[in-house]
Motif scaffolding. Structure first.
Motif, PDB file in Angstrom:
ATOM      1  N   SER A  84      39.374  -0.956  14.350  1.00  0.00           N
ATOM      2  CA  SER A  84      40.070  -0.081  13.399  1.00  0.00           C
ATOM      3  C   SER A  84      41.062  -0.874  12.555  1.00  0.00           C
ATOM      4  N   PHE A  85      41.696  -1.882  13.148  1.00  0.00           N
ATOM      5  CA  PHE A  85      42.611  -2.728  12.372  1.00  0.00           C
ATOM      6  C   PHE A  85      41.842  -3.480  11.281  1.00  0.00           C
ATOM      7  N   PHE A  86      40.685  -4.027  11.641  1.00  0.00           N
ATOM      8  CA  PHE A  86      39.845  -4.694  10.646  1.00  0.00           C
ATOM      9  C   PHE A  86      39.418  -3.713   9.556  1.00  0.00           C
ATOM     10  N   ALA A  87      38.999  -2.504   9.968  1.00  0.00           N
ATOM     11  CA  ALA A  87      38.558  -1.504   8.997  1.00  0.00           C
ATOM     12  C   ALA A  87      39.701  -1.090   8.071  1.00  0.00           C
ATOM     13  N   GLU A  88      40.915  -0.990   8.622  1.00  0.00           N
ATOM     14  CA  GLU A  88      42.072  -0.651   7.794  1.00  0.00           C
ATOM     15  C   GLU A  88      42.306  -1.692   6.705  1.00  0.00           C
ATOM     16  N   ILE A  89      42.173  -2.956   7.072  1.00  0.00           N
ATOM     17  CA  ILE A  89      42.408  -4.028   6.108  1.00  0.00           C
ATOM     18  C   ILE A  89      41.376  -3.978   4.992  1.00  0.00           C
ATOM     19  N   THR A  90      40.099  -3.771   5.342  1.00  0.00           N
ATOM     20  CA  THR A  90      39.047  -3.701   4.320  1.00  0.00           C
ATOM     21  C   THR A  90      39.218  -2.456   3.449  1.00  0.00           C
ATOM     22  N   PHE A  91      39.614  -1.352   4.069  1.00  0.00           N
ATOM     23  CA  PHE A  91      39.828  -0.119   3.306  1.00  0.00           C
ATOM     24  C   PHE A  91      40.999  -0.313   2.339  1.00  0.00           C
ATOM     25  N   TRP A  92      42.038  -1.006   2.797  1.00  0.00           N
ATOM     26  CA  TRP A  92      43.189  -1.276   1.924  1.00  0.00           C
ATOM     27  C   TRP A  92      42.779  -2.136   0.742  1.00  0.00           C
ATOM     28  N   GLN A  93      41.912  -3.128   0.973  1.00  0.00           N
ATOM     29  CA  GLN A  93      41.457  -3.986  -0.111  1.00  0.00           C
ATOM     30  C   GLN A  93      40.747  -3.186  -1.199  1.00  0.00           C
ATOM     31  N   GLU A  94      40.045  -2.134  -0.789  1.00  0.00           N
ATOM     32  CA  GLU A  94      39.281  -1.337  -1.750  1.00  0.00           C
ATOM     33  C   GLU A  94      40.126  -0.247  -2.395  1.00  0.00           C
ATOM     34  N   PHE A  95      40.970   0.444  -1.606  1.00  0.00           N
ATOM     35  CA  PHE A  95      41.675   1.622  -2.106  1.00  0.00           C
ATOM     36  C   PHE A  95      43.197   1.497  -2.077  1.00  0.00           C
ATOM     37  N   GLU A  96      43.714   0.409  -1.496  1.00  0.00           N
ATOM     38  CA  GLU A  96      45.153   0.230  -1.325  1.00  0.00           C
ATOM     39  C   GLU A  96      45.786   1.489  -0.728  1.00  0.00           C
ATOM     40  N   SER A  97      45.187   1.921   0.358  1.00  0.00           N
ATOM     41  CA  SER A  97      45.616   3.150   1.022  1.00  0.00           C
ATOM     42  C   SER A  97      45.210   3.075   2.488  1.00  0.00           C
ATOM     43  N   ARG A  98      45.926   3.811   3.327  1.00  0.00           N
ATOM     44  CA  ARG A  98      45.466   4.008   4.700  1.00  0.00           C
ATOM     45  C   ARG A  98      44.250   4.929   4.652  1.00  0.00           C
ATOM     46  N   PHE A  99      43.601   5.101   5.802  1.00  0.00           N
ATOM     47  CA  PHE A  99      42.441   5.979   5.846  1.00  0.00           C
ATOM     48  C   PHE A  99      42.818   7.361   5.302  1.00  0.00           C
ATOM     49  N   ASN A 100      41.925   7.920   4.497  1.00  0.00           N
ATOM     50  CA  ASN A 100      42.151   9.252   3.945  1.00  0.00           C
ATOM     51  C   ASN A 100      40.829   9.996   3.890  1.00  0.00           C
ATOM     52  N   PHE A 101      40.748  11.036   3.063  1.00  0.00           N
ATOM     53  CA  PHE A 101      39.542  11.854   3.020  1.00  0.00           C
ATOM     54  C   PHE A 101      38.317  11.052   2.592  1.00  0.00           C
ATOM     55  N   ILE A 102      38.522   9.955   1.853  1.00  0.00           N
ATOM     56  CA  ILE A 102      37.385   9.118   1.452  1.00  0.00           C
ATOM     57  C   ILE A 102      36.733   8.520   2.693  1.00  0.00           C
TER      58      ILE A 102
END
Length: 571
Positions: free
Chosen positions: A100-118
């Protein structure tokens, strides 16, 4: 000490999770520093609130093991079964946490956000998401890194004698009940006193997002993804709401077709009527600041910049949202985004009063072209149920005859390059040319809605077409998209029907919507160009507008009188 005794594994995992979350938050903070100014108090605030979220997530993660420790009789402590359960639980939780930490970093790179509805929405489309991750990152190495991190913590726990003490202490039920009871009470209380919205009260968006915890945000988004509109939004009485919107939509050249609670209008556009074929290229993630016209100095889009010099350019247009379905929603029904899920994804979205319906009334054949599988984000269902034929790179089951639409699959022999999100823009435009040629032969006027995919992570495209290597990043994908559009326009000019074709080039949304403020208006600025209008030459529309105003403006330029339910205006 809390790291000694029956609960040592639980507390050791708890502490490890909070420390790792702290490190992830710090890393994301460092990445974000160049983009916003944080005061010392803001940094302290985001760490304090962030610790609260991390603490709550750790409580949820240890909940099952906490109950296990409470209910397992003391005489079974340290048995083979106890060890198997403990090691399995710890291994699983550590793997989930690190992944989940890895996924958070990749998600931040794309959306500059924590996990959300996307992130919640993407769970439905595992093929695109998994392949996108695999093509964008060295997934075997990353999974290997996660496993090494798990093994490292196992080794650390072993060195600290965490397992030995956990399996040796025979803790009576009364003492277990006290410890487990406190943990359980905190677990139950946490979601009631700590809502995800608490991190969204500030004006600095980066501070808000960095305060959150990824897993906590994910489940908050999951819970709130389908809110009841009537229950969770402040509403005006219906009669008053219609009075307000009718007042806003009142224009000299329009009249409402019904009194009272209706916004269906007839819009009169004087002048000669022109009925060209229309192709709209909706470009994935096309920010205005990729073009020299809006200040870019990298020469990324020479084709679009050249086209803007000789055609109609909207210089002050803004996207209606931050996702493709929001752009589609705005461009197909000329309405602002609705709270909650996009209309494209909602049930009951068939037979709407769409832009396509206006083309249908004028005798046009309509086709939706997509480089990926239109099952994604419910696109095929939406367009098919509103009268469009479908041409896509389908893997899912074909549309039936429920909506009397035809689906054409772009075959392997017609594809020269493909990644997780779909075929290259060149291959997609070739499909558009083939379909348009056939419609022309059949004597049908056509309106084609084209959705590209090349300007999307993993940013890969055919090698040798441009001077930037495939997969090198967003700049290369932007440059390739521009090249593909230029090639498409050159091929159009060779068609016998080119003299009577209008081409629209517009973005679905920007490449990034994150900024210092909750709504950073510059992150919604998109280009829009209309080519081959009857009055050739450079024209500029500089008034502030949105995607919802594109088609009302086009119909005005073509001299069409229209009847529809839309909230866009002519500029």
């Amino acid at each position: 000490m809390i790291f000694r005794g029956r609960y040592s594994v639980l507390f050791s995992f708890f502490a490890s999770f909070v420390i790792c979350s702290f490190l992830v938050r710090t890393g994301l903070l460092v990445i974000s520093l160049p983009k916003t100014n944080f005061s010392i108090s803001a940094v302290l605030s985001l760490y304090v609130l962030g610790f609260a979220y991390d603490f709550a997530v750790a409580l949820f993660l240890v909940c099952i093991y906490n109950l296990y420790l409470l209910l397992l009789p003391s005489k079974w402590t340290g048995t083979k079964g106890d060890k198997i359960f403990t090691y399995t639980w710890l291994c699983l939780l550590l793997f989930i946490s690190f992944f989940s930490f890895f996924a958070e970093i990749t998600f931040w790179q794309e959306f500059e956000s924590r996990f959300n509805f996307i992130a919640v929405d993407y769970l439905i489309y595992t093929y695109e998401v998994i392949n996108n991750i695999n093509e964008s990152y060295p997934l075997p190495l990353l999974i290997g890194g996660v496993l090494l991190a798990v093994l490292f913590l196992f080794w650390m726990f072993s060195k600290m004698k965490v397992f030995i003490t956990a399996f040796q202490e025979k803790l009576p039920f009364q003492r277990r009940a006290l410890k487990s009871g406190v943990i359980l009470l905190l677990t139950i209380v946490a979601p009631f006193v700590l809502s995800n919205a608490m991190a969204e009260s500030g004006t600095n968006r980066y501070q808000n997002e960095l305060s959150k915890a990824g897993i906590y945000s994910f489940f908050a988004a999951f819970k709130n993804n389908e809110l009841s509109y009537n229950d969770f939004y402040s509403l005006l009485p219906k009669d008053e709401a219609y009075r307000v919107i009718r007042s806003e939509l009142k224009e000299k050249n329009s009249r409402f077709l019904k009194e009272g609670n209706s916004i269906k209008r007839e819009i009169i556009n004087p002048g000669p009527v022109y009925k060209p074929n229309v192709i709209m290229i909706t470009v994935e993630s096309l920010s205005a600041d990729f073009m020299e016209h809006f200040g870019n100095t990298q020469h990324l889009m020479p084709v679009l910049d050249s086209l803007a010099n000789h055609n109609l350019l909207f210089t002050n247009m803004y996207a209606a949202g931050t996702r493709t379905v929001r752009g589609m929603e705005a461009l197909t029904i000329s309405a602002p985004p609705t709270p909650g899920s996009s209309i494209v994804r909602r049930p009951g979205n068939q037979n709407l009063s769409t832009v396509g319906h206006i083309f249908e009334q004028e005798g046009y054949h309509r086709t939706f072209y997509y480089g990926g599988d239109g099952y994604f984000d419910n696109m095929n269902e939406y367009f098919g149920s509103n009268g469009f034929d479908i041409t896509d790179r389908g893997r899912s089951i074909k549309l039936g005859d429920t909506y009397h639409t035809k689906r054409t699959i772009i075959g392997n022999n017609q594809v020269h390059f493909e990644n997780a999100w779909g075929i290259s823009d060149e291959d997609l435009f070739d499909a558009v040319l083939r379909g348009s040629d056939q419609q022309y032969k059949e004597g049908k006027p056509f309106y084609n809605f084209v959705m590209t995919t090349s300007n999307h992570r993993p940013f890969t495209y055919p090698s040798g077409e441009i001077n930037l290597p495939s997969g090198s990043g967003r700049d290369g994908a932007v440059r390739y998209t521009d090249y593909a559009i230029g090639k498409f326009i050159e091929h159009l000019k060779l068609r016998p029907w080119f003299r009577k074709i209008v081409v629209i080039i517009v973005a679905d949304h920007c490449a990034s919507s994150a900024g210092k403020n909750e709504i950073d208006i510059s992150k919604y600025h998109i280009p829009c160009i209309i080519l081959n209008l009857p009055h050739d030459g450079r024209q500029v529309i500089s008034k502030m507008c949105s995607q919802i105003d594109l088609y009302p403006t086009l119909f005005g330029l073509l001299g069409w009188n229209t009847r529809a339910i839309c909230t866009g205006k002519m500029f």
